[in-house]
Write a protein that holds these residues in place. Structure first.
Motif, PDB file in Angstrom:
ATOM      1  N   TYR A 354       0.852  -1.200   0.000  1.00  0.00           N
ATOM      2  CA  TYR A 354       0.000   0.000   0.000  1.00  0.00           C
ATOM      3  C   TYR A 354       0.884   1.244   0.000  1.00  0.00           C
ATOM      4  CZ  TYR A 354      -4.068  -2.866   0.924  1.00  0.00           C
ATOM      5  OH  TYR A 354      -5.065  -3.772   0.811  1.00  0.00           O
ATOM      6  N   VAL A 360       3.293  -5.690   1.225  1.00  0.00           N
ATOM      7  CA  VAL A 360       2.376  -6.559   1.973  1.00  0.00           C
ATOM      8  C   VAL A 360       2.482  -7.967   1.382  1.00  0.00           C
ATOM      9  CG1 VAL A 360      -0.052  -6.969   2.528  1.00  0.00           C
ATOM     10  CG2 VAL A 360       0.834  -4.640   2.513  1.00  0.00           C
ATOM     11  N   GLU A 379      -2.212 -15.664   9.061  1.00  0.00           N
ATOM     12  CA  GLU A 379      -2.547 -14.861  10.236  1.00  0.00           C
ATOM     13  C   GLU A 379      -3.278 -13.590   9.844  1.00  0.00           C
ATOM     14  OE1 GLU A 379       1.022 -14.030  12.346  1.00  0.00           O
ATOM     15  OE2 GLU A 379       1.323 -16.150  12.851  1.00  0.00           O
ATOM     16  N   CYS A 382      -2.041 -10.620   7.286  1.00  0.00           N
ATOM     17  CA  CYS A 382      -0.941 -11.083   6.440  1.00  0.00           C
ATOM     18  C   CYS A 382      -1.158 -10.724   4.966  1.00  0.00           C
ATOM     19  CB  CYS A 382      -0.744 -12.585   6.593  1.00  0.00           C
ATOM     20  SG  CYS A 382      -2.089 -13.523   5.868  1.00  0.00           S
ATOM     21  N   GLY A 383      -2.372 -10.290   4.623  1.00  0.00           N
ATOM     22  CA  GLY A 383      -2.586  -9.844   3.246  1.00  0.00           C
ATOM     23  C   GLY A 383      -3.556 -10.702   2.438  1.00  0.00           C
ATOM     24  N   LYS A 384      -4.369 -11.482   3.108  1.00  0.00           N
ATOM     25  CA  LYS A 384      -5.310 -12.349   2.380  1.00  0.00           C
ATOM     26  C   LYS A 384      -6.355 -11.511   1.628  1.00  0.00           C
ATOM     27  CE  LYS A 384      -6.592 -14.447   6.191  1.00  0.00           C
ATOM     28  NZ  LYS A 384      -5.810 -13.690   7.162  1.00  0.00           N
TER      29      LYS A 384
HETATM   30  N1  LIG Z   1      -6.352   0.457   2.310  1.00  0.00           N
HETATM   31  C1  LIG Z   1      -5.249   0.166   2.994  1.00  0.00           C
HETATM   32  N2  LIG Z   1      -4.267   1.073   3.092  1.00  0.00           N
HETATM   33  C2  LIG Z   1      -3.127   0.791   3.765  1.00  0.00           C
HETATM   34  N3  LIG Z   1      -2.892  -0.365   4.387  1.00  0.00           N
HETATM   35  C3  LIG Z   1      -3.827  -1.323   4.331  1.00  0.00           C
HETATM   36  C4  LIG Z   1      -5.060  -1.104   3.629  1.00  0.00           C
HETATM   37  N4  LIG Z   1      -5.818  -2.216   3.745  1.00  0.00           N
HETATM   38  C5  LIG Z   1      -5.087  -3.098   4.470  1.00  0.00           C
HETATM   39  N5  LIG Z   1      -3.903  -2.558   4.835  1.00  0.00           N
HETATM   40  C6  LIG Z   1      -2.831  -3.237   5.582  1.00  0.00           C
HETATM   41  O1  LIG Z   1      -2.335  -4.314   4.810  1.00  0.00           O
HETATM   42  C7  LIG Z   1      -2.086  -5.455   5.595  1.00  0.00           C
HETATM   43  C8  LIG Z   1      -2.859  -6.652   5.067  1.00  0.00           C
HETATM   44  O2  LIG Z   1      -4.252  -6.404   5.261  1.00  0.00           O
HETATM   45  P1  LIG Z   1      -5.368  -7.446   4.852  1.00  0.00           P
HETATM   46  O3  LIG Z   1      -6.681  -6.805   5.079  1.00  0.00           O
HETATM   47  O4  LIG Z   1      -5.087  -7.924   3.483  1.00  0.00           O
HETATM   48  O5  LIG Z   1      -5.126  -8.632   5.896  1.00  0.00           O
HETATM   49  P2  LIG Z   1      -5.925  -9.989   6.078  1.00  0.00           P
HETATM   50  O6  LIG Z   1      -4.929 -11.081   5.898  1.00  0.00           O
HETATM   51  O7  LIG Z   1      -7.119 -10.002   5.228  1.00  0.00           O
HETATM   52  O8  LIG Z   1      -6.337  -9.914   7.625  1.00  0.00           O
HETATM   53  P3  LIG Z   1      -7.662 -10.506   8.355  1.00  0.00           P
HETATM   54  O9  LIG Z   1      -7.477 -11.966   8.479  1.00  0.00           O
HETATM   55  O10 LIG Z   1      -7.624  -9.823   9.681  1.00  0.00           O
HETATM   56  O11 LIG Z   1      -8.817 -10.118   7.540  1.00  0.00           O
HETATM   57  C9  LIG Z   1      -2.450  -5.079   7.017  1.00  0.00           C
HETATM   58  O12 LIG Z   1      -1.275  -4.746   7.704  1.00  0.00           O
HETATM   59  C10 LIG Z   1      -3.349  -3.870   6.867  1.00  0.00           C
HETATM   60  O13 LIG Z   1      -3.206  -3.018   7.957  1.00  0.00           O
END
Ligand SMILES: Nc1ncnc2c1ncn2[C@@H]1O[C@H](COP(=O)(O)OP(=O)(O)OP(=O)(O)O)[C@@H](O)[C@H]1O
Ligand SMILES: [Mg+2]
Length: 562
Positions: A354, A360, A379, A382-384
């Motif tokens: 981002y 990420v 976790e 992690c970026g899923k």
């Molecule tokens: N729009 C955004 N702008 C900046 N950073 C972001 C944005 N969206 C997510 N992030 C960051 O990117 C990283 C990955 O986020 P993501 O939502 O993909 O995680 P996730 O694996 O889906 O987590 P969860 O299992 O909690 O849903 C995190 O550190 C989050 O804070």
């Protein structure tokens, strides 16, 4: 990401806002003509009164008393009609323009979305859609035409007094117009700018805090933090009051200055008129006509001197709206790209962050094809979800390839991509419409049968039937009363209805009990016959239906051996 650019100058904002008027500019010209004539008529009433007095004083006036009275009354009536037309035109423009602006902003947002609404600026966009547009209404209805009217009326009075009475008096009037209409607004706006900016900043900060407190009232009560919050609200409110006082004090000073200048200039005009009469330069009658015309002519310039308080705000609103309209989207729409019918997806060495230098996802390689369910675990954070959003091109990747049927995602038609790939995100938004309408945003022409089928697959059909209104129940009427699981299942039903070849599910069963989960998983297993499903979930039970599973860890992905 967007950088904060400095504000445009007031003149440029005003010019750009007027360009937005388009063909409505003709209506505005008509409004200004009517407004100007209206003001001249209202001045005509007093001027013809003065003409009557001048005639009584022995001035040579060609008009009979009957004509003078008739003209005075006629002008009074005309004034009413002209004012009506002026106001009608201004409001017609303003409200038409509100619609046009909303449309333009919505179009701009559609172009900028979803990246824009995923960003931290979401709050300011909502404020823009509401308050900024309202502020601009004031600009179009109550700013442009008063300025034009003031200029034309003042010029007309200057010429009238000069030709009919005396050019010395005209010059006095001109000095008054400049003092009230130009110098006073400039001085007061420079004096008030700081106080105004501070006040508005505090005001919106207070509003945001207050709204936040109301939105979070449940958590405040649950944590017994009511008193602390209340004290904070009181303190902030006191502080806002202090700034309000400061601003109002300055506004009162500015108004007093304007009133003083008007009175002073009329006194000067009277003194000059008396001096001219004593010096034998003009007759008493002409002096009276001149002075009375000047007395009545300050209305339009006073209206301008009342503007600056609004104008700073208007310019700030105009600036934000114009910037949004001109903003370049993070992801450009592709109109003439390749069209495809989903068979398989291949991700190669995908890299994304981002923010610059803060990846990420790194070197992500994965694939999915029709007929399989692919799981993704990892976790929290992690970026899923980020990976799923990249597959839908919410954001542009920083490196690597995303290939649909071998076609690079950046070459695929945007609409076609959305037809082929559907995502159910972690939170589903329900519009304040019926459940059926809420489902039909996925497929506008879906039959009732199709709706029911999709809802059965998402295990929500029975719940909907239980409600008194069934599919016609308003989602808004349920307010927040739909549980997270129920909303999630409506989101799923939308995805099933859409019928895309690839479905991306972000935690589809996180809020669903095991019975409903079982039904949903069975539907997924059934759907996979002719679709690919990518499933993100923390739940072991959900992952059990995946044919293959990838794990994301510290930005990297690996296939889990099972
Ligand atoms: N729009 C955004 N702008 C900046 N950073 C972001 C944005 N969206 C997510 N992030 C960051 O990117 C990283 C990955 O986020 P993501 O939502 O993909 O995680 P996730 O694996 O889906 O987590 P969860 O299992 O909690 O849903 C995190 O550190 C989050 O804070
Ligand atoms: Mg997530």
């Amino acid at each position: 990401m967007k950088k904060q650019t400095s504000r445009m100058s007031g003149g440029r904002i005003m010019a750009s806002l007027i360009v937005l008027l388009g063909s409505l500019a003709y209506v505005m010209v008509f409004a200004v003509i009517n407004g100007t004539l209206g003001f001249l008529c209202s001045m005509g009433v007093t001027v013809f009164g003065a003409v009557g007095i001048a005639k009584a004083l022995g001035e040579q006036i060609a008009l009979s008393y009957g004509w003078i009275i008739g003209l005075t009354v006629g002008l009074g009536v005309m004034r009413g009609a002209l004012r009506f037309v002026e106001q009608y035109c201004n409001h017609y423009i303003a409200f038409r323009l509100l619609a046009v602006l909303r449309d333009k902003i919505f179009t701009a947002l559609r172009r900028l979305c979803p990246a824009k609404l995923e960003s931290k600026q979401k709050g300011s966009i909502i404020s823009m859609l509401t308050s900024d547009i309202e502020t601009l209404e004031v600009f179009y209805a109550h700013t442009v035409s008063p300025i034009c009217i003031a200029i034309t009326v003042s010029t007309a009075v200057f010429l009238f007094v000069g030709f009919v009475s005396s050019w010395y008096l005209s010059l006095v009037a001109l000095a008054g117009f400049i003092a009230v209409g130009i110098i006073a607004p400039l001085v007061s706006s420079s004096l008030m700018r700081d106080a105004g900016v501070k006040y508005r900043a505090r005001f919106s900060a207070f509003n945001a805090y207050f709204l936040d407190s109301i939105k979070g009232i449940k958590d405040i009560v649950l944590n017994n933090a009511g008193d602390i919050r209340k004290n904070e609200v009181d303190e902030r409110s006191e502080e806002l009051l202090k700034h309000t006082h400061e601003l109002k004090y300055k506004i009162a000073n500015a108004t007093a200055f304007t009133e003083f200048t008007v009175s002073f200039m009329t006194l000067v005009a009277t003194a000059v008129a008396v001096a001219l009469v004593l010096a034998g330069k003009i007759s008493v009658g002409k002096a009276i006509i001149g002075v009375v015309a000047i007395f009545g002519s300050f209305g339009p310039v006073i209206a301008i001197s009342a503007l600056p308080g609004n104008l700073t705000q208007t310019f700030a609103s105009g600036d934000r709206v114009l910037k949004l309209l001109g903003e370049k989207p993070v992801v450009e729409r592709i109109e003439n790209g390749i069209k495809f019918d989903f068979d398989d997806l291949e991700v190669k060495d995908l890299y994304f962050g981002y923010e610059k230098d803060n990846a990420v996802l790194e070197d992500i390689c994965m694939n999915a094809k029709r007929g399989e369910i692919v799981g993704i675990v990892g976790e929290s954070g992690c970026g899923k979800s980020t990976l799923l959003k990249l597959l839908m091109r919410f954001w542009s990747k920083d490196g690597g390839e995303i290939l649909y049927n071998g076609n690079e995602i950046e070459t695929i038609n945007s609409d076609n991509l959305l037809d082929n790939v559907t995502m159910v995100s972690q939170s589903t938004y329900l519009f304040d419409e019926t459940i059926a309408d809420n489902l039909r945003i996925a497929k506008e022409d879906a039959t009732d049968e199709e709706l029911e089928n999709a809802c059965r697959q998402a295990s929500i059909h029975e719940f909907i039937c239980q409600m008194a209104g069934g599919y016609d129940t308003k989602a808004g009427a349920l307010g927040d009363n739909l549980s997270a699981g129920e909303k999630q299942r409506i989101g799923l039903a939308r995805a099933f209805l859409r019928g895309s070849g690839l479905i991306l599910l972000d935690e589809p069963t996180s809020n669903v009990d095991s019975i409903n989960e079982g039904i949903i998983l069975r539907s997924l297993a059934e759907q996979k016959k002719d679709k690919a499903i990518i499933l993100v979930s923390h739940r072991e039970s959900t992952m059990a239906i995946a044919d293959r599973v990838y794990r994301i860890d510290k930005g990297r992905i690996s296939e889990v051996a099972r």
